[in-house]
Write a protein that holds these residues in place. Structure first.
Motif, PDB file in Angstrom:
ATOM      1  N   PRO A 287       0.838  -1.216   0.000  1.00 23.99           N
ATOM      2  CA  PRO A 287       0.000   0.000   0.000  1.00 23.99           C
ATOM      3  C   PRO A 287       0.860   1.249   0.000  1.00 23.99           C
ATOM      4  O   PRO A 287       1.923   1.308   0.632  1.00 23.99           O
ATOM      5  CB  PRO A 287      -0.822  -0.130   1.290  1.00 23.99           C
ATOM      6  CG  PRO A 287      -0.819  -1.601   1.594  1.00 23.99           C
ATOM      7  CD  PRO A 287       0.499  -2.116   1.116  1.00 23.99           C
ATOM      8  N   GLU A 413      -5.775   0.502  -5.253  1.00 22.38           N
ATOM      9  CA  GLU A 413      -5.803  -0.272  -4.005  1.00 22.38           C
ATOM     10  C   GLU A 413      -7.209  -0.794  -3.722  1.00 22.38           C
ATOM     11  O   GLU A 413      -7.379  -1.937  -3.277  1.00 22.38           O
ATOM     12  CB  GLU A 413      -5.291   0.599  -2.859  1.00 22.38           C
ATOM     13  CG  GLU A 413      -3.802   0.916  -2.967  1.00 22.38           C
ATOM     14  CD  GLU A 413      -3.302   1.757  -1.808  1.00 22.38           C
ATOM     15  OE1 GLU A 413      -4.106   2.022  -0.893  1.00 22.38           O
ATOM     16  OE2 GLU A 413      -2.111   2.139  -1.811  1.00 22.38           O
ATOM     17  N   LYS A 414      -8.232   0.030  -3.980  1.00 21.28           N
ATOM     18  CA  LYS A 414      -9.603  -0.444  -3.814  1.00 21.28           C
ATOM     19  C   LYS A 414      -9.925  -1.540  -4.821  1.00 21.28           C
ATOM     20  O   LYS A 414     -10.586  -2.539  -4.485  1.00 21.28           O
ATOM     21  CB  LYS A 414     -10.572   0.720  -3.969  1.00 21.28           C
ATOM     22  CG  LYS A 414     -10.443   1.778  -2.882  1.00 21.28           C
ATOM     23  CD  LYS A 414     -11.397   2.930  -3.127  1.00 21.28           C
ATOM     24  CE  LYS A 414     -11.241   4.012  -2.055  1.00 21.28           C
ATOM     25  NZ  LYS A 414     -12.142   5.168  -2.304  1.00 21.28           N
ATOM     26  N   HIS A 416      -7.775  -3.575  -6.112  1.00 18.77           N
ATOM     27  CA  HIS A 416      -7.052  -4.778  -5.689  1.00 18.77           C
ATOM     28  C   HIS A 416      -7.856  -5.567  -4.664  1.00 18.77           C
ATOM     29  O   HIS A 416      -7.997  -6.791  -4.773  1.00 18.77           O
ATOM     30  CB  HIS A 416      -5.695  -4.368  -5.100  1.00 18.77           C
ATOM     31  CG  HIS A 416      -4.979  -5.483  -4.409  1.00 18.77           C
ATOM     32  ND1 HIS A 416      -5.137  -5.756  -3.056  1.00 18.77           N
ATOM     33  CD2 HIS A 416      -4.110  -6.419  -4.873  1.00 18.77           C
ATOM     34  CE1 HIS A 416      -4.402  -6.788  -2.728  1.00 18.77           C
ATOM     35  NE2 HIS A 416      -3.755  -7.210  -3.802  1.00 18.77           N
ATOM     36  N   GLN A 417      -8.409  -4.874  -3.684  1.00 20.61           N
ATOM     37  CA  GLN A 417      -9.182  -5.569  -2.646  1.00 20.61           C
ATOM     38  C   GLN A 417     -10.454  -6.174  -3.222  1.00 20.61           C
ATOM     39  O   GLN A 417     -10.823  -7.314  -2.906  1.00 20.61           O
ATOM     40  CB  GLN A 417      -9.521  -4.593  -1.512  1.00 20.61           C
ATOM     41  CG  GLN A 417     -10.220  -5.231  -0.330  1.00 20.61           C
ATOM     42  CD  GLN A 417      -9.399  -6.315   0.350  1.00 20.61           C
ATOM     43  OE1 GLN A 417      -8.162  -6.217   0.374  1.00 20.61           O
ATOM     44  NE2 GLN A 417     -10.063  -7.350   0.862  1.00 20.61           N
ATOM     45  N   ALA A 418     -11.127  -5.406  -4.108  1.00 19.58           N
ATOM     46  CA  ALA A 418     -12.383  -5.901  -4.680  1.00 19.58           C
ATOM     47  C   ALA A 418     -12.136  -7.113  -5.579  1.00 19.58           C
ATOM     48  O   ALA A 418     -12.872  -8.114  -5.516  1.00 19.58           O
ATOM     49  CB  ALA A 418     -13.072  -4.787  -5.458  1.00 19.58           C
ATOM     50  N   LEU A 420      -9.660  -9.162  -5.418  1.00 18.25           N
ATOM     51  CA  LEU A 420      -9.217 -10.288  -4.602  1.00 18.25           C
ATOM     52  C   LEU A 420     -10.425 -11.044  -4.040  1.00 18.25           C
ATOM     53  O   LEU A 420     -10.485 -12.284  -4.089  1.00 18.25           O
ATOM     54  CB  LEU A 420      -8.319  -9.797  -3.474  1.00 18.25           C
ATOM     55  CG  LEU A 420      -7.832 -10.856  -2.483  1.00 18.25           C
ATOM     56  CD1 LEU A 420      -7.004 -11.925  -3.195  1.00 18.25           C
ATOM     57  CD2 LEU A 420      -7.030 -10.214  -1.347  1.00 18.25           C
ATOM     58  N   GLU A 421     -11.390 -10.286  -3.514  1.00 19.15           N
ATOM     59  CA  GLU A 421     -12.587 -10.938  -2.993  1.00 19.15           C
ATOM     60  C   GLU A 421     -13.387 -11.597  -4.116  1.00 19.15           C
ATOM     61  O   GLU A 421     -13.944 -12.693  -3.939  1.00 19.15           O
ATOM     62  CB  GLU A 421     -13.444  -9.907  -2.255  1.00 19.15           C
ATOM     63  CG  GLU A 421     -12.764  -9.337  -1.014  1.00 19.15           C
ATOM     64  CD  GLU A 421     -13.614  -8.288  -0.320  1.00 19.15           C
ATOM     65  OE1 GLU A 421     -14.731  -8.012  -0.833  1.00 19.15           O
ATOM     66  OE2 GLU A 421     -13.181  -7.736   0.713  1.00 19.15           O
ATOM     67  N   HIS A 461      -7.603  -9.520 -11.143  1.00 23.04           N
ATOM     68  CA  HIS A 461      -6.863  -9.276  -9.903  1.00 23.04           C
ATOM     69  C   HIS A 461      -5.371  -9.101 -10.179  1.00 23.04           C
ATOM     70  O   HIS A 461      -4.728  -8.185  -9.643  1.00 23.04           O
ATOM     71  CB  HIS A 461      -7.095 -10.435  -8.942  1.00 23.04           C
ATOM     72  CG  HIS A 461      -6.305 -10.307  -7.668  1.00 23.04           C
ATOM     73  ND1 HIS A 461      -6.525  -9.315  -6.744  1.00 23.04           N
ATOM     74  CD2 HIS A 461      -5.255 -11.046  -7.186  1.00 23.04           C
ATOM     75  CE1 HIS A 461      -5.683  -9.429  -5.735  1.00 23.04           C
ATOM     76  NE2 HIS A 461      -4.899 -10.479  -5.988  1.00 23.04           N
ATOM     77  N   ARG A 465      -3.018  -5.708  -9.611  1.00 26.57           N
ATOM     78  CA  ARG A 465      -1.731  -5.661  -8.912  1.00 26.57           C
ATOM     79  C   ARG A 465      -0.665  -5.010  -9.793  1.00 26.57           C
ATOM     80  O   ARG A 465       0.133  -4.192  -9.323  1.00 26.57           O
ATOM     81  CB  ARG A 465      -1.283  -7.066  -8.527  1.00 26.57           C
ATOM     82  CG  ARG A 465      -2.001  -7.639  -7.313  1.00 26.57           C
ATOM     83  CD  ARG A 465      -1.208  -8.795  -6.733  1.00 26.57           C
ATOM     84  NE  ARG A 465      -1.746  -9.206  -5.436  1.00 26.57           N
ATOM     85  CZ  ARG A 465      -1.068  -9.897  -4.544  1.00 26.57           C
ATOM     86  NH1 ARG A 465       0.172 -10.257  -4.801  1.00 26.57           N
ATOM     87  NH2 ARG A 465      -1.609 -10.240  -3.386  1.00 26.57           N
ATOM     88  N   HIS A 468      -1.122  -1.268  -9.970  1.00 25.72           N
ATOM     89  CA  HIS A 468      -0.679  -0.598  -8.746  1.00 25.72           C
ATOM     90  C   HIS A 468       0.843  -0.431  -8.747  1.00 25.72           C
ATOM     91  O   HIS A 468       1.371   0.633  -8.387  1.00 25.72           O
ATOM     92  CB  HIS A 468      -1.130  -1.408  -7.525  1.00 25.72           C
ATOM     93  CG  HIS A 468      -0.900  -0.712  -6.225  1.00 25.72           C
ATOM     94  ND1 HIS A 468       0.224  -0.942  -5.454  1.00 25.72           N
ATOM     95  CD2 HIS A 468      -1.630   0.222  -5.558  1.00 25.72           C
ATOM     96  CE1 HIS A 468       0.167  -0.186  -4.379  1.00 25.72           C
ATOM     97  NE2 HIS A 468      -0.943   0.521  -4.401  1.00 25.72           N
TER      98      HIS A 468
END
Length: 489
Positions: A287, A413-414, A416-418, A420-421, A461, A465, A468
Motif C-alpha cells: 500500500p 488499491e480499492k 485490488h481488494q475488490a 481479490l474478494e 486481480h 496488482r 498498482h
C-alpha cells in the motif's frame, strides 16, 4: 440439459480474457528474426535494474551530450585567458620593392654661394643646387617573417560572464537529461519485469482453465454417452468449441509471455535473441502511504524537468547578459614579438627593423549598430520571460500529474481488494458448480461460465496488482527520487 455453443456471456468472458492478456507495453518488445538460438536468463528485479543501468544504449548517448556541454563550457572559460599565437610566413614578390626619391632644387638663403667643381670648366660659385631623382631599393623581394602575438581582454561589459552562465546552464540541463534517462530506464525495467510476471501468471491461468475445461469436456462426453439423456451430444460439441477457443487463447498467452521476456531483455541492453525470465512468481502488493503535499514538494526538488527548466532560466539570463554587453566598451592589451629575415641590408631591411617587439592597449566603443544590440537584448529578455512562464505551467503540471497518480493509486488499491474478494468467490463458485455438475444438478453452461469467470476474475486481480506497481513506478519517475535511492544503496 442443453447448451448454446459460445453463448453471449461466455463470449464476453473470453473477450475480456484476451484484452487482459495483452502485453502491458507491446511497443517496448524487442524485434528481430525468429531464427537463431534463443538464450534465456533468469534474474530478479535488482539484477535487471543493474544490468539495464550498465548496458542500456540510451545512457552513453546522454553522457556524450553532457561531455559536449562541458566542452562548450570550457570554450567559454577560454575567453578569460590571454590568447597567444605563433605566426610565420614566407613572401616572394615579383620584383624588389623600391622608393622613388623625386628631384629637388635647393637654394641657399640670404644670397649665399657655394663652390661647385664642374669637369672641364673648373670651380664655379652658385647659390642653387639640383638633386636629381633617385630610385632607392627598400628590401629584397624574398623574405621570411615569424612573430608571437598575444592579446588579453581586460573588460568586455559582461560578455564572457554571460557566455559562462549560458554554458553552465547547458551543462546542468544535460545532466538533468542524464537523470531523466536513468529514471525512464528504471521505470521501463520495473514495468516490464512485473509485466513479464503478469504475462506468466495469465499464461498459467489460461493453462489451468484449459485443463479444467478439458476435464469438464471429458465428463460431458461420458455423461451424454452413458448418462440418462439429460446431457446431449450438442452439449458436448458446444463444450468442445469452447475448449478449442480457449486453447487458441492460451497460445496467445504463451506468445505474450515470451515477448514480455524479450522486451525485458531488450531494455536491459541484451541481444535480440535473449530473453529474461523473472525469478518472482507473483507480484508484490505494498500500500502507498505517502502524502500528496510531501510528494509535490519533493518533486520540486528532484524532478529532472523542474531542475532542467531552472537551468534553462540561468542559461537564458546569461544570454541576456551577453546581449547587453554589446552596449558597453571593450578594453584589451596586445603585444607582439617579431623577427624578419631579408638578404638586403639597406632601405627598410635594416637590423633595427628586422627584429623587435610592441605592446599596446586598444579600446572598442560601440556607437551605432543599426539597433542590432537593442534587438538582441529584447530577444534575450523575451526568452527569459517565456521560460519563466513555462516554469509556472510546469509547476502546476507536476502537481496535477502527481494528484492524478495519487488518486489512481487509491483507486488501484480499492480495485485490488475488490478483485481479490471476487477471485476468491469465483474460485469457490467454480468448485461448487463442478461438484454439482458431476451429480447433474447444474447445466453444462453454468459450469463453463463458472470456470471462465474464475479465469476472468484472476486475470483482473493480477492486472490490478500490476497497475498498482506501474503507478508507483510512474510516481517515482515524476518525483525523481528513484535514482537517488539507487545510488544510496
Amino acid at each position: 440439459m442443453k447448451i448454446r455453443p459460445l453463448s453471449f456471456p461466455a463470449m464476453t468472458i473470453l473477450f475480456c480474457l484476451v484484452v487482459l492478456a495483452a502485453p502491458p507495453d507491446p511497443t517496448a518488445a524487442a524485434t528481430g528474426s525468429p531464427d537463431g538460438e534463443m538464450v534465456v536468463h533468469t534474474a530478479d528485479l535488482e539484477t535487471c535494474l543493474e544490468a539495464a543501468l550498465e548496458n542500456n544504449r540510451r545512457r552513453p548517448a546522454s553522457r556524450y551530450a553532457v561531455e559536449m556541454a562541458e566542452a562548450q563550457h570550457r570554450q567559454a572559460l577560454a575567453g578569460y585567458w590571454p590568447q597567444i599565437s605563433l605566426q610565420g610566413g614566407y613572401q616572394l614578390l615579383d620584383q624588389d620593392p623600391n622608393y622613388i626619391f623625386p628631384a629637388y632644387n635647393f637654394t641657399l638663403p640670404m644670397g649665399g654661394t657655394i663652390p661647385i667643381t664642374i669637369p672641364g670648366v673648373g670651380t664655379v660659385p652658385t647659390n642653387a643646387i639640383t638633386i636629381p631623382e633617385q630610385d632607392i631599393k627598400l628590401m629584397d623581394k624574398e623574405s621570411f617573417r615569424a612573430s608571437v602575438q598575444g592579446s588579453w581582454l581586460l573588460y568586455d561589459g559582461g560578455m564572457r560572464k554571460g557566455l559562462r552562465e549560458q554554458t553552465e546552464g547547458l551543462v546542468d540541463m544535460m545532466q538533468q537529461e542524464v537523470r531523466r534517462t536513468d529514471l525512464e530506464i528504471m521505470d521501463s525495467v520495473k514495468r516490464l519485469y512485473h509485466g513479464a510476471v503478469l504475462a506468466a501468471q495469465l499464461h498459467q491461468v489460461g493453462k489451468d482453465t484449459l485443463a479444467r475445461m478439458e476435464a469438464t469436456l471429458n465428463l460431458t462426453e461420458t455423461m451424454y454417452k452413458e448418462g440418462s439423456g439429460t446431457v446431449k451430444k450438442t452439449d458436448w460439441l458446444g463444450n468442445k468449441v469452447m475448449v478449442e477457443s480457449l486453447r487458441s487463447m492460451v497460445a496467445s498467452l504463451e506468445k505474450n509471455e515470451l515477448m514480455a521476456q524479450a522486451a525485458l531483455a531488450n531494455t536491459m541492453g541484451l541481444p535480440w535473441h535473449a530473453s529474461v525470465r523473472p525469478v518472482d512468481q507473483e507480484m508484490p502488493f505494498t500500500p502507498f502511504a505517502e502524502q500528496l503535499d510531501g510528494l509535490v514538494g519533493t518533486a520540486y526538488r528532484f524532478n529532472p524537468d523542474w531542475a532542467k527548466i531552472e537551468a534553462g532560466i540561468r542559461a537564458a539570463e546569461g544570454s541576456l547578459r551577453t546581449a547587453h554587453s554589446g552596449h558597453l566598451p571593450k578594453l584589451a592589451v596586445t603585444g607582439e614579438l617579431f623577427r624578419w629575415w631579408n638578404d638586403y641590408d639597406a632601405g627598410m631591411a635594416t637590423d633595427r627593423n628586422k627584429k623587435g617587439w610592441s605592446v599596446g592597449v586598444g579600446m572598442e566603443i560601440p556607437i551605432f549598430s543599426g539597433f542590432l544590440t537593442q534587438g538582441r537584448v529584447a530577444e534575450a529578455r523575451a526568452r527569459v520571460a517565456k521560460i519563466k512562464e513555462e516554469q509556472f505551467l510546469l509547476q502546476e503540471g507536476i502537481g496535477l500529474q502527481l494528484r492524478d497518480i495519487f488518486l489512481s493509486l487509491g483507486a488501484a488499491e480499492k480495485s485490488h481488494q475488490a478483485t481479490l474478494e471476487a477471485m476468491d468467490a469465483a474460485v469457490e463458485n467454480r468448485d461448487l458448480n463442478t461438484r454439482a455438475y458431476q451429480h447433474s444438478l447444474v447445466e453444462t453452461e453454468e459450469v463453463i461460465r463458472a470456470q471462465l469467470m474464475e479465469a476472468l476474475m484472476s486475470a483482473q486481480h493480477y492486472r490490478a496488482r500490476y497497475d498498482h506497481i506501474a503507478l508507483q513506478s510512474r510516481m517515482n519517475l515524476v518525483v525523481g527520487t528513484e535514482v537517488l535511492k539507487k545510488l544510496e544503496e
